[in-house]
Scaffold this active site. Sequence first.
Site, PDB file in Angstrom:
ATOM      1  N   HIS A 162      -9.905  -5.101  11.030  1.00  0.00           N
ATOM      2  CA  HIS A 162     -10.579  -4.986   9.730  1.00  0.00           C
ATOM      3  C   HIS A 162     -11.925  -4.267   9.847  1.00  0.00           C
ATOM      4  CE1 HIS A 162      -7.544  -7.620   8.160  1.00  0.00           C
ATOM      5  NE2 HIS A 162      -8.165  -7.854   7.035  1.00  0.00           N
ATOM      6  N   GLU A 196       0.820  -1.220   0.000  1.00  0.00           N
ATOM      7  CA  GLU A 196       0.000   0.000   0.000  1.00  0.00           C
ATOM      8  C   GLU A 196       0.844   1.255   0.000  1.00  0.00           C
ATOM      9  OE1 GLU A 196      -0.692  -2.693   1.746  1.00  0.00           O
ATOM     10  OE2 GLU A 196      -2.775  -3.225   1.295  1.00  0.00           O
TER      11      GLU A 196
HETATM   12  C1  LIG Z   1      -1.826  -4.583   4.500  1.00  0.00           C
HETATM   13  C2  LIG Z   1      -2.909  -5.456   3.973  1.00  0.00           C
HETATM   14  N1  LIG Z   1      -3.285  -5.340   2.686  1.00  0.00           N
HETATM   15  C3  LIG Z   1      -4.242  -6.120   2.183  1.00  0.00           C
HETATM   16  C4  LIG Z   1      -4.891  -7.059   2.970  1.00  0.00           C
HETATM   17  C5  LIG Z   1      -5.980  -7.962   2.367  1.00  0.00           C
HETATM   18  N2  LIG Z   1      -5.471  -9.314   2.187  1.00  0.00           N
HETATM   19  C6  LIG Z   1      -5.620 -10.239   3.156  1.00  0.00           C
HETATM   20  S1  LIG Z   1      -4.852 -11.672   2.793  1.00  0.00           S
HETATM   21  C7  LIG Z   1      -4.296 -11.094   1.316  1.00  0.00           C
HETATM   22  C8  LIG Z   1      -3.442 -11.988   0.457  1.00  0.00           C
HETATM   23  C9  LIG Z   1      -2.180 -12.401   1.156  1.00  0.00           C
HETATM   24  O1  LIG Z   1      -1.496 -13.378   0.432  1.00  0.00           O
HETATM   25  P1  LIG Z   1      -0.280 -14.212   1.021  1.00  0.00           P
HETATM   26  O2  LIG Z   1       0.599 -13.302   1.816  1.00  0.00           O
HETATM   27  O3  LIG Z   1       0.345 -14.943  -0.083  1.00  0.00           O
HETATM   28  O4  LIG Z   1      -0.932 -15.219   2.058  1.00  0.00           O
HETATM   29  P2  LIG Z   1      -2.004 -16.384   1.776  1.00  0.00           P
HETATM   30  O5  LIG Z   1      -3.359 -15.749   1.900  1.00  0.00           O
HETATM   31  O6  LIG Z   1      -1.738 -16.938   0.430  1.00  0.00           O
HETATM   32  O7  LIG Z   1      -1.824 -17.366   2.868  1.00  0.00           O
HETATM   33  C10 LIG Z   1      -4.735  -9.784   1.118  1.00  0.00           C
HETATM   34  C11 LIG Z   1      -4.478  -8.976  -0.084  1.00  0.00           C
HETATM   35  C12 LIG Z   1      -4.495  -7.128   4.315  1.00  0.00           C
HETATM   36  N3  LIG Z   1      -5.092  -7.973   5.181  1.00  0.00           N
HETATM   37  N4  LIG Z   1      -3.503  -6.342   4.789  1.00  0.00           N
END
Ligand SMILES: Cc1ncc(C[n+]2csc(CCOP(=O)(O)OP(=O)(O)O)c2C)c(N)n1
Lengths: 334, 334, 326, 326
Positions: free
Chosen positions: C129, C60
């Site tokens: 959230h 972000e």
């Molecule tokens: C700073 C932030 N940006 C966006 C989100 C929304 N979000 C939650 S999980 C996710 C994907 C994360 O992917 P990864 O780190 O690969 O973990 P996985 O879900 O695959 O276990 C996103 C975009 C968040 N929780 N925090």
Amino acid sequence: MSDYAVQTNTEEYLSLGRNKLVEMYHTMVLIRRFEESAAKAYSQQKIGGFLHLYIGQEAVAVGSIAAIHKEDYIITAYRDHGHAIARGTDPRILMAELFGKYTGSSKGKGGSMHFFDAERKMLGGHAIVGAQVPLGTGIAFKAKYRKEDAVCLTYLGDAAMNQGAFHEALNLAGLWKLPVVYIVENNMYGMGTAVERASAVTELSKRGSAYGIEGMVADGMNVFAVYDAVKEAAKKARELSLPTLLEVRTYRYRGHSMSDPDSIYRTKQEIEEEKRRDPLEQMKKFLLDEKIATQKEIDRVDEEVKQTVAECVEFAENSPEPPLESMYDDIYVQ
Amino acid sequence: MSDYAVQTNTEEYLSLGRNKLVEMYHTMVLIRRFEESAAKAYSQQKIGGFLHLYIGQEAVAVGSIAAIHKEDYIITAYRDHGHAIARGTDPRILMAELFGKYTGSSKGKGGSMHFFDAERKMLGGHAIVGAQVPLGTGIAFKAKYRKEDAVCLTYLGDAAMNQGAFHEALNLAGLWKLPVVYIVENNMYGMGTAVERASAVTELSKRGSAYGIEGMVADGMNVFAVYDAVKEAAKKARELSLPTLLEVRTYRYRGHSMSDPDSIYRTKQEIEEEKRRDPLEQMKKFLLDEKIATQKEIDRVDEEVKQTVAECVEFAENSPEPPLESMYDDIYVQ
Amino acid sequence: MPELSFREAINQAIAEEMERDDSIFIVGEEVAKYQGAYKVTQGLLQKFGEQRVIDAPISESGFTGLGVGAAMVGLRPIVEVMTFNFSLVAIDQIINNAAKMRHMSGGQLKVPLVIRGPNGPAHQLAATHSQALESIFAHIPGLKVVVPGTPKDAKGLLKSAIRDDNPVIFMESEVMYGLKGEVPEGEYTIPLGKTDVKREGKDITIIAYGKMVNLAMEAAKSLSSDGIEAEVVDPMTVRPLDDEPMIESVKKTNRCIVVSEAWPFASVASEIGYRISSKAFDYLDAPVGLVTAEDVPMPYNKILEHNALPTIEKILNAANSVLYKK
Amino acid sequence: MPELSFREAINQAIAEEMERDDSIFIVGEEVAKYQGAYKVTQGLLQKFGEQRVIDAPISESGFTGLGVGAAMVGLRPIVEVMTFNFSLVAIDQIINNAAKMRHMSGGQLKVPLVIRGPNGPAHQLAATHSQALESIFAHIPGLKVVVPGTPKDAKGLLKSAIRDDNPVIFMESEVMYGLKGEVPEGEYTIPLGKTDVKREGKDITIIAYGKMVNLAMEAAKSLSSDGIEAEVVDPMTVRPLDDEPMIESVKKTNRCIVVSEAWPFASVASEIGYRISSKAFDYLDAPVGLVTAEDVPMPYNKILEHNALPTIEKILNAANSVLYKK
Ligand SMILES: Cc1ncc(C[n+]2csc(CCOP(=O)(O)OP(=O)(O)O)c2C)c(N)n1
Ligand SMILES: Cc1ncc(C[n+]2csc(CCOP(=O)(O)OP(=O)(O)O)c2C)c(N)n1
Ligand SMILES: [Mg+2]
Ligand SMILES: [Mg+2]
């Protein structure tokens, strides 16, 4: 690195032409004298706030900006005097800005840390460490979006590499192949903290590998070394739209800012040692050795600069304070 | 990677002893059934909010936690069910937490993304991507500060590596030599974005080089491969106080969360292909092939798990809602 | 007038503006291929291509800063944050770069940037959230902060926000995306910084914005059946705040409550409460009442969550209290 | 009582507490070898060694998060931010981790952490380096926010903050570090969350905290020579806010102004303004007046800077205005 390293590409540098070469020297001298004068004004409390001097690092701004086009963009941190001057901003309005005057480049609102010259695509002067790195990346994004034949030089300090903003921006630049040259001015310290006490990896250009960004290193005390490296990196940005992480090894002679008791973290000896690589001296020697300029011409440059700086101070002194209401201006575009 | 890769260190794994091996299988099955049951309860609206299932990744939590001591710490992101169960938290209080009940591990305040078990040094369950990475680094800092013989396993997703918090934390760990093992659960996607669309460098373990942190890669579908890698990394953390960046290649079978229309960004075929490496099946085959367990014993594990999960749901269903006033509890220590 | 969902209204606003002006692009997590985490950007990738509809890594601070930089040199970025909770990792770029750039450069630069996404609690997303963060952004000179409450307002305001030459924080809501409402056909905009009287009344002024407008309208209906006519006043833009119409309303009704789903302390709600208290000092027959989120991190449990937020009952109680009823 | 500077008082508080409890360590930029950017940590490295006095890279999010993590498992970190302006890059760690951890874990964990450093404008540091950010932190449940105004208060409050089991934001001031004042010898603490009446008076209540306490005291002196006795009330802790003594004071004086160097909108000042307006509704003879920073990014120019901030003149004008004089 040897003192006053012999130029390897002498022929090529000569092809820059006498005017440009002398102008580069002129600019370096101007930066130094401008800042010496600013330091004096600071001690007379005509300038306030933080004043971060660029003295010792002049070859970086001058060498890099000489290597790009006027359509290209530059952006840097708070140690920004050298970049604005090298970019051609009228030093009088810069001095006026330091004095906080209404004729200043930011109408007295920005001060030393916030030199801007939108017309010359000098996009600041930014005081939060590392926070200009995403900005520079966004500027490069614009150049690519608009298919401009332009690159963005994004300067940062060695210590700024430890900020999250650096990481996120470089990943974007690597991923989206943006025409940006990150120039890390490694002056060996972030305030009082030596590079090796702040960065787990001290070969800073290698940190680009985490983003698939090619690293380069250049001698930041030698204006031609900087010029060469930036030329190459800018070409890669321009032609292949690829970013580069260029570390230039340089040194600041003065404290971090005016109030810095720098004897706490470095020795006089170290400073003296580094001064032997002085970028101005190196350039002067080159001009003389190569018979590009005579001692007399060199002296004339020095004299001209002296006069310019005196005019800067006079202009700043005689300029009006901003009107009180002006603090409410320039917050929103109406 | 071949399907059901042959174990190379069979002798060594056997030395873990029958009990531990069967228990590891048991835990993997428990995680999967627990989540299947949670998914069902979610569709019945007994569970709300986000529910990120770990199904497919069970070998990572189980293999890594089997490789450390009970004095060691763990911390992870929101996809945390597997880690809490593998760490030995009573699954009933976890299911109760999903149901938002007062008997839940966080008294119904945390939900799926915030499993905590302070007693077992499971330090959450964190929902801001990447933000747990500095926390895990701080936990490792404490272990070193107190000269504990302890390490901290800090789990994160592949996409979390692009956050600034990751960068800053890894630099600190590399610089200060902290006993932390960063385990990147590379399940190939951050939500709907494939690794190569988010990370300029796709060999994720190599990103450690920017911090002088050694990278390792392991097959995350094979519990022993994870076990081996974590064992080695934890040893290095324990004995030399050195961090490691371990990438485990795994896969999530389900969508990112319950509402994820995953057909937009990956094919059914890809999912089916990955399922052929199923960690539970691999382990089961190992147990049978090596005659550590009979089919009957395997069946008994499945039966036991079924019953445990039924008890979890029953416990959760029958538990009371938190009293309204409890929302004001646990904000400040009085 | 056709009925559109809040989501569709926003999608239309973005599409229409992108059609009009090719300096606009949109960047954010899952905005392109995935069609938006909440499907707000549905179809935009297909319409405008991957040069202008751009999926970003989870960075972000990086992509918000990239947006600020691009805006400094003439583009008009729309940065989508998946939710405003995640804007906290980018807040330095917003507060120190976007909001201050024009001032620091003495007016040399402008930052025509929209940062938009859902704000506030949704359904059981728990503490990190479920934050309504408008008060933090509204505290900052240099930003504009818009929190629309209806599909019509959302579309008209977003178009103005995109055309505005300043950084605008535009706050939507996950639980409102499905909300339907009449939206005029064809081109229209609604100016930023103008308060709207959503319902006229003479007995009490209810000031509410965003999601809370709808709650306030329902409460007004309920009050009406008790013979109390509430005037519902919606600033729509919380910074700059157009407080004149609020003061005017209170001069008429002599009683006022403010409804917001953000935390109470040092908030937009208490700011409005203070302004009404001092600017309508001689007209108030009772202290201004606030109905806000409870001053707690949001619990996951559904019942607790419901009770941590403003409800119709709480609004009615507050109204009765300033009306000195029961 | 000996006179100490604000700087020395803080230094003593840290040193005494570190002496007492080896779970306390301090981490931040330039806190060790350099002896503190503003010399607040002078001598601590020599006294406690580099295990406990730790220079950090410029990674506020990293080392603040490290502090939160260490606090979760039993240490009591003091995180120095060189100034609170730089806490913005770490604010996610503060708001989403430090403030919510206890709640999200259902009370399993606590986060005994102090984040301290200078807040507010100093001398011509311009827009990004001159922000009084307490209103943002005070908005957040789960945090305590302390803004002391005198060396004595600073020492006593900081010791309490360090012993507190919750995350405490402790805000000092570059321009106050040299300020001298009497500080009791020997051990003492001042409880968090208790308002202090700094001067008694019957004609008007001036509420001020931090640097502004001193300005308010000077203004009170000046008013006194005009025959007006101001009561100066200092909350010291702005979250949780102990408003009882403020209300009590206003019940006596019937008039009130609030002084703060932060921006006005959705601020601690307008919060206090609202509270007084509603809780002392029947006692106020005039609207509560606010004297805050102007609603502008801070300009570099010295004169503009001075005029962007509260001044004695502005306080006197506001006082006269609520007293209906001239
Ligand atoms: C700073 C932030 N940006 C966006 C989100 C929304 N979000 C939650 S999980 C996710 C994907 C994360 O992917 P990864 O780190 O690969 O973990 P996985 O879900 O695959 O276990 C996103 C975009 C968040 N929780 N925090
Ligand atoms: C986020 C942030 N943290 C801390 C500071 C205070 N600060 C200003 S400059 C500086 C040192 C930066 O060093 P470096 O990046 O190497 O640049 P140099 O000053 O050497 O040119 C620090 C700590 C700041 N401005 N921003
Ligand atoms: Mg440096
Ligand atoms: Mg992933």
